[in-house]
Write an enzyme that holds these catalytic residues in place. Structure first.
Site, PDB file in Angstrom:
ATOM      1  N   LYS A   1      19.838 107.361 -22.094  1.00 15.84           N
ATOM      2  CA  LYS A   1      19.120 106.844 -20.924  1.00 15.84           C
ATOM      3  C   LYS A   1      19.431 105.362 -20.683  1.00 15.84           C
ATOM      4  O   LYS A   1      18.874 104.748 -19.780  1.00 15.84           O
ATOM      5  CB  LYS A   1      17.624 107.080 -21.083  1.00 15.84           C
ATOM      6  CG  LYS A   1      17.266 108.569 -21.082  1.00 15.84           C
ATOM      7  CD  LYS A   1      15.783 108.792 -21.124  1.00 15.84           C
ATOM      8  CE  LYS A   1      15.422 110.268 -21.190  1.00 15.84           C
ATOM      9  NZ  LYS A   1      15.789 110.917 -22.469  1.00 15.84           N
TER      10      LYS A   1
ATOM     11  N   LYS B   1       8.722 108.007 -19.208  1.00 11.78           N
ATOM     12  CA  LYS B   1       9.255 108.816 -20.318  1.00 11.78           C
ATOM     13  C   LYS B   1       9.836 107.914 -21.387  1.00 11.78           C
ATOM     14  O   LYS B   1      10.325 106.819 -21.092  1.00 11.78           O
ATOM     15  CB  LYS B   1      10.304 109.805 -19.796  1.00 11.78           C
ATOM     16  CG  LYS B   1      11.416 109.176 -18.966  1.00 11.78           C
ATOM     17  CD  LYS B   1      12.307 110.244 -18.286  1.00 11.78           C
ATOM     18  CE  LYS B   1      13.301 109.594 -17.355  1.00 11.78           C
ATOM     19  NZ  LYS B   1      14.104 110.557 -16.578  1.00 11.78           N
TER      20      LYS B   1
ATOM     21  N   ARG C   1      22.773 120.349 -15.377  1.00 18.78           N
ATOM     22  CA  ARG C   1      23.577 119.875 -16.506  1.00 18.78           C
ATOM     23  C   ARG C   1      25.051 120.080 -16.144  1.00 18.78           C
ATOM     24  O   ARG C   1      25.450 121.204 -15.846  1.00 18.78           O
ATOM     25  CB  ARG C   1      23.212 120.674 -17.758  1.00 18.78           C
ATOM     26  CG  ARG C   1      24.232 120.611 -18.922  1.00 18.78           C
ATOM     27  CD  ARG C   1      24.597 119.207 -19.355  1.00 18.78           C
ATOM     28  NE  ARG C   1      23.483 118.350 -19.696  1.00 18.78           N
ATOM     29  CZ  ARG C   1      22.981 118.217 -20.924  1.00 18.78           C
ATOM     30  NH1 ARG C   1      23.488 118.895 -21.909  1.00 18.78           N
ATOM     31  NH2 ARG C   1      21.977 117.388 -21.138  1.00 18.78           N
TER      32      ARG C   1
ATOM     33  N   ARG D   1      19.093 123.980 -14.158  1.00 16.22           N
ATOM     34  CA  ARG D   1      17.927 124.387 -14.944  1.00 16.22           C
ATOM     35  C   ARG D   1      16.675 124.180 -14.096  1.00 16.22           C
ATOM     36  O   ARG D   1      16.358 123.048 -13.718  1.00 16.22           O
ATOM     37  CB  ARG D   1      17.855 123.564 -16.233  1.00 16.22           C
ATOM     38  CG  ARG D   1      19.048 123.817 -17.159  1.00 16.22           C
ATOM     39  CD  ARG D   1      19.241 122.690 -18.129  1.00 16.22           C
ATOM     40  NE  ARG D   1      19.348 121.408 -17.433  1.00 16.22           N
ATOM     41  CZ  ARG D   1      19.398 120.233 -18.047  1.00 16.22           C
ATOM     42  NH1 ARG D   1      19.314 120.154 -19.337  1.00 16.22           N
ATOM     43  NH2 ARG D   1      19.512 119.116 -17.345  1.00 16.22           N
TER      44      ARG D   1
ATOM     45  N   ARG E   1       9.154 119.625 -16.248  1.00 18.76           N
ATOM     46  CA  ARG E   1      10.344 119.499 -17.085  1.00 18.76           C
ATOM     47  C   ARG E   1      11.264 120.714 -16.974  1.00 18.76           C
ATOM     48  O   ARG E   1      10.820 121.844 -17.093  1.00 18.76           O
ATOM     49  CB  ARG E   1       9.914 119.260 -18.531  1.00 18.76           C
ATOM     50  CG  ARG E   1       9.061 117.997 -18.639  1.00 18.76           C
ATOM     51  CD  ARG E   1       8.318 117.926 -19.931  1.00 18.76           C
ATOM     52  NE  ARG E   1       7.464 119.102 -20.147  1.00 18.76           N
ATOM     53  CZ  ARG E   1       6.891 119.378 -21.295  1.00 18.76           C
ATOM     54  NH1 ARG E   1       7.060 118.583 -22.333  1.00 18.76           N
ATOM     55  NH2 ARG E   1       6.113 120.446 -21.413  1.00 18.76           N
TER      56      ARG E   1
ATOM     57  N   ASP F   1      23.119 114.755 -16.610  1.00 21.71           N
ATOM     58  CA  ASP F   1      22.024 115.429 -15.909  1.00 21.71           C
ATOM     59  C   ASP F   1      21.856 114.821 -14.530  1.00 21.71           C
ATOM     60  O   ASP F   1      21.800 113.598 -14.388  1.00 21.71           O
ATOM     61  CB  ASP F   1      20.716 115.287 -16.697  1.00 21.71           C
ATOM     62  CG  ASP F   1      20.742 116.049 -18.012  1.00 21.71           C
ATOM     63  OD1 ASP F   1      21.603 116.940 -18.162  1.00 21.71           O
ATOM     64  OD2 ASP F   1      19.911 115.763 -18.877  1.00 21.71           O
TER      65      ASP F   1
ATOM     66  N   GLU G   1      20.844 110.998 -16.833  1.00 23.74           N
ATOM     67  CA  GLU G   1      21.180 110.888 -18.251  1.00 23.74           C
ATOM     68  C   GLU G   1      22.661 111.142 -18.451  1.00 23.74           C
ATOM     69  O   GLU G   1      23.245 111.983 -17.770  1.00 23.74           O
ATOM     70  CB  GLU G   1      20.467 111.985 -19.056  1.00 23.74           C
ATOM     71  CG  GLU G   1      19.041 111.718 -19.433  1.00 23.74           C
ATOM     72  CD  GLU G   1      18.581 112.730 -20.474  1.00 23.74           C
ATOM     73  OE1 GLU G   1      18.597 112.397 -21.662  1.00 23.74           O
ATOM     74  OE2 GLU G   1      18.219 113.866 -20.099  1.00 23.74           O
TER      75      GLU G   1
ATOM     76  N   ASN H   1      24.467 112.371 -21.727  1.00 22.48           N
ATOM     77  CA  ASN H   1      24.231 112.798 -23.112  1.00 22.48           C
ATOM     78  C   ASN H   1      25.531 112.818 -23.896  1.00 22.48           C
ATOM     79  O   ASN H   1      26.451 113.561 -23.564  1.00 22.48           O
ATOM     80  CB  ASN H   1      23.624 114.205 -23.135  1.00 22.48           C
ATOM     81  CG  ASN H   1      22.193 114.200 -22.630  1.00 22.48           C
ATOM     82  OD1 ASN H   1      21.275 113.899 -23.374  1.00 22.48           O
ATOM     83  ND2 ASN H   1      22.016 114.499 -21.352  1.00 22.48           N
TER      84      ASN H   1
HETATM   85  N1  LIG Z   1      12.669 110.870 -12.100  1.00 22.97           N
HETATM   86  C1  LIG Z   1      12.316 112.150 -12.267  1.00 22.97           C
HETATM   87  N2  LIG Z   1      11.855 112.885 -11.231  1.00 22.97           N
HETATM   88  C2  LIG Z   1      11.491 114.177 -11.379  1.00 22.97           C
HETATM   89  N3  LIG Z   1      11.559 114.841 -12.542  1.00 22.97           N
HETATM   90  C3  LIG Z   1      12.022 114.181 -13.628  1.00 22.97           C
HETATM   91  C4  LIG Z   1      12.435 112.802 -13.546  1.00 22.97           C
HETATM   92  N4  LIG Z   1      12.826 112.420 -14.782  1.00 22.97           N
HETATM   93  C5  LIG Z   1      12.687 113.497 -15.589  1.00 22.97           C
HETATM   94  N5  LIG Z   1      12.196 114.567 -14.898  1.00 22.97           N
HETATM   95  C6  LIG Z   1      11.949 115.915 -15.425  1.00 22.97           C
HETATM   96  O1  LIG Z   1      11.739 115.833 -16.823  1.00 22.97           O
HETATM   97  C7  LIG Z   1      12.802 116.494 -17.534  1.00 22.97           C
HETATM   98  C8  LIG Z   1      13.162 115.724 -18.789  1.00 22.97           C
HETATM   99  O2  LIG Z   1      13.519 114.402 -18.474  1.00 22.97           O
HETATM  100  P1  LIG Z   1      14.872 113.738 -18.982  1.00 22.97           P
HETATM  101  O3  LIG Z   1      14.980 112.399 -18.365  1.00 22.97           O
HETATM  102  O4  LIG Z   1      15.989 114.663 -18.749  1.00 22.97           O
HETATM  103  O5  LIG Z   1      14.598 113.525 -20.543  1.00 22.97           O
HETATM  104  P2  LIG Z   1      14.949 114.444 -21.828  1.00 22.97           P
HETATM  105  O6  LIG Z   1      15.892 113.602 -22.601  1.00 22.97           O
HETATM  106  O7  LIG Z   1      13.647 114.631 -22.526  1.00 22.97           O
HETATM  107  O8  LIG Z   1      15.583 115.719 -21.348  1.00 22.97           O
HETATM  108  C9  LIG Z   1      13.932 116.589 -16.535  1.00 22.97           C
HETATM  109  O9  LIG Z   1      14.775 117.691 -16.825  1.00 22.97           O
HETATM  110  C10 LIG Z   1      13.165 116.789 -15.232  1.00 22.97           C
HETATM  111  O10 LIG Z   1      12.745 118.138 -15.100  1.00 22.97           O
HETATM  112 MG   LIG Z   2      17.227 115.840 -19.989  1.00 23.93          MG
END
Ligand SMILES: Nc1ncnc2c1ncn2[C@@H]1O[C@H](COP(=O)(O)OP(=O)(O)O)[C@@H](O)[C@H]1O
Ligand SMILES: [Mg+2]
Length: 315
Positions: free
Chosen positions: A125, A160, A210, A224, A232, A272, A280, A282
């Site tokens: 991130k 987050k 992804r 996804r 999420r 992502d 992200e 990864n």
């Molecule tokens: N800015 C955002 N707006 C809407 N949904 C989000 C956002 N950031 C994260 N999410 C939701 O939360 C999930 C996990 O967040 P993410 O940033 O991918 O962290 P992780 O590393 O835990 O996967 C994402 O797949 C999405 O569904």
């Molecule tokens: Mg993620």
């Protein structure tokens, strides 16, 4: 060409072979006649200037409940291997950082995938913040005044953890949400690090895509879609994998970041994208290989091994 390959991964007895990308890579390597050795992160050691691990010969089978056979443990200098696959899952903590320092000693004479120094420099991130124009508005801080100002500007936000994974502690806060103060307090006691504050993207309900890149080139993608009662999209949180293509914007994102990934030795990367916004990059232990193939997509594991074999052949 037959390569000697060591894989550093979490305990193989606990993986779910249906979705595990490391397992898909191991199956493909074995099919190509490469010799596999397995070790868990706790079997790694640096003695003087030499990196050792106690490894076990490994055989894999695509059969749930009977997916591996391990041979006798032997202490080996990791420099004896052609390739080390760094496939330890996060948390990306000081133990992980230490692993990258150890493996850095043998790379690139032994090809470590992904390049350990570059993995260390590219927390998922954080690395992404090098491309602000591809991202949703994003703030990394633990400063209350900064977050309040961001909230005033952007309305609904997501908070987050910076080193979170699998959707852990991802919260959406509507602009009027009175829980903000308490959630802020909770984050300050729970996390020592700064965290991510991001504009909420409502189109997340249609999915978080992804996209896998191999040596900087697009290799495959899976969308996804979150469960109706969750923000999420992570599959471990009930997200459903769906077949997908790339939009023009997503192609542009791949074209923009691809060269940097190739330059940094980040051979297997999963990015992502939500609603055309990159969230992200990864690089530690990306997943998605099996989901892509199960939905009729390309064989990403084969693409990764083509690339590794090419690099070992000096091409
Ligand atoms: N800015 C955002 N707006 C809407 N949904 C989000 C956002 N950031 C994260 N999410 C939701 O939360 C999930 C996990 O967040 P993410 O940033 O991918 O962290 P992780 O590393 O835990 O996967 C994402 O797949 C999405 O569904
Ligand atoms: Mg993620």
């Amino acid at each position: 060409m037959s390569l000697k390959i060591a894989v550093q991964m979490d305990p193989i007895e606990r993986i779910n072979i249906r979705g595990d990308s490391t397992f898909a890579m191991l199956l493909e390597a074995q099919k190509r006649g490469h010799a596999l050795a397995y070790y868990t992160p706790d079997r790694l050691a640096l003695r003087g200037s030499e990196v050792f691990a106690t490894v076990q010969p490994l055989e894999v089978r695509d059969r749930a409940g009977d997916h591996y056979t391990l041979g006798e443990p032997r202490r080996r200098a990791l420099a004896e291997f052609d390739v080390v696959l760094l496939r330890q899952d996060p948390p990306f903590d000081l133990a992980y950082i230490t692993t990258t320092h150890l493996l850095e000693r043998i790379h690139p004479r032994t090809l470590v995938v992904n390049d350990p120094a570059q993995v260390r420099n590219a927390p998922e991130k954080m690395f992404v913040m090098e491309y602000p124009d591809l991202m949703p508005p994003t703030l990394i801080t633990r400063d209350l005044a900064e977050i309040k100002a961001f909230r005033v500007e952007h309305g609904d936000i997501v908070m987050k953890p910076l080193y979170g994974k699998g959707g852990e502690a991802v919260f959406r806060l509507a602009s009027e949400d009175l829980n903000f103060g308490s959630l802020y307090d909770l984050f300050t006691v729970t996390f020592r690090e700064q965290w991510v504050v991001q504009k909420f993207l409502p189109a997340v309900k249609d999915g978080d895509k992804r996209i896998i890149l191999v040596d900087g080139e697009f290799a495959g993608a899976v969308n996804r879609v979150p469960a109706p009662d969750d923000l999420r999209s992570n599959m471990v949180r009930g997200g459903t994998p769906k077949e997908t293509d790339l939009t023009a914007r997503e192609r542009e994102i791949c074209a923009r970041i691809g060269p940097a990934l190739r330059e940094r030795g980040l051979i297997f990367v999963g990015i992502d994208v939500i609603d055309g916004f990159l969230t992200e990059i990864n690089v530690t232990s990306p997943t998605g290989i099996r989901a892509v193939k199960n939905l009729g997509g390309p064989d990403v594991a084969a693409m990764i091994w083509d690339k590794i074999e090419q690099k070992r052949a000096g091409k």
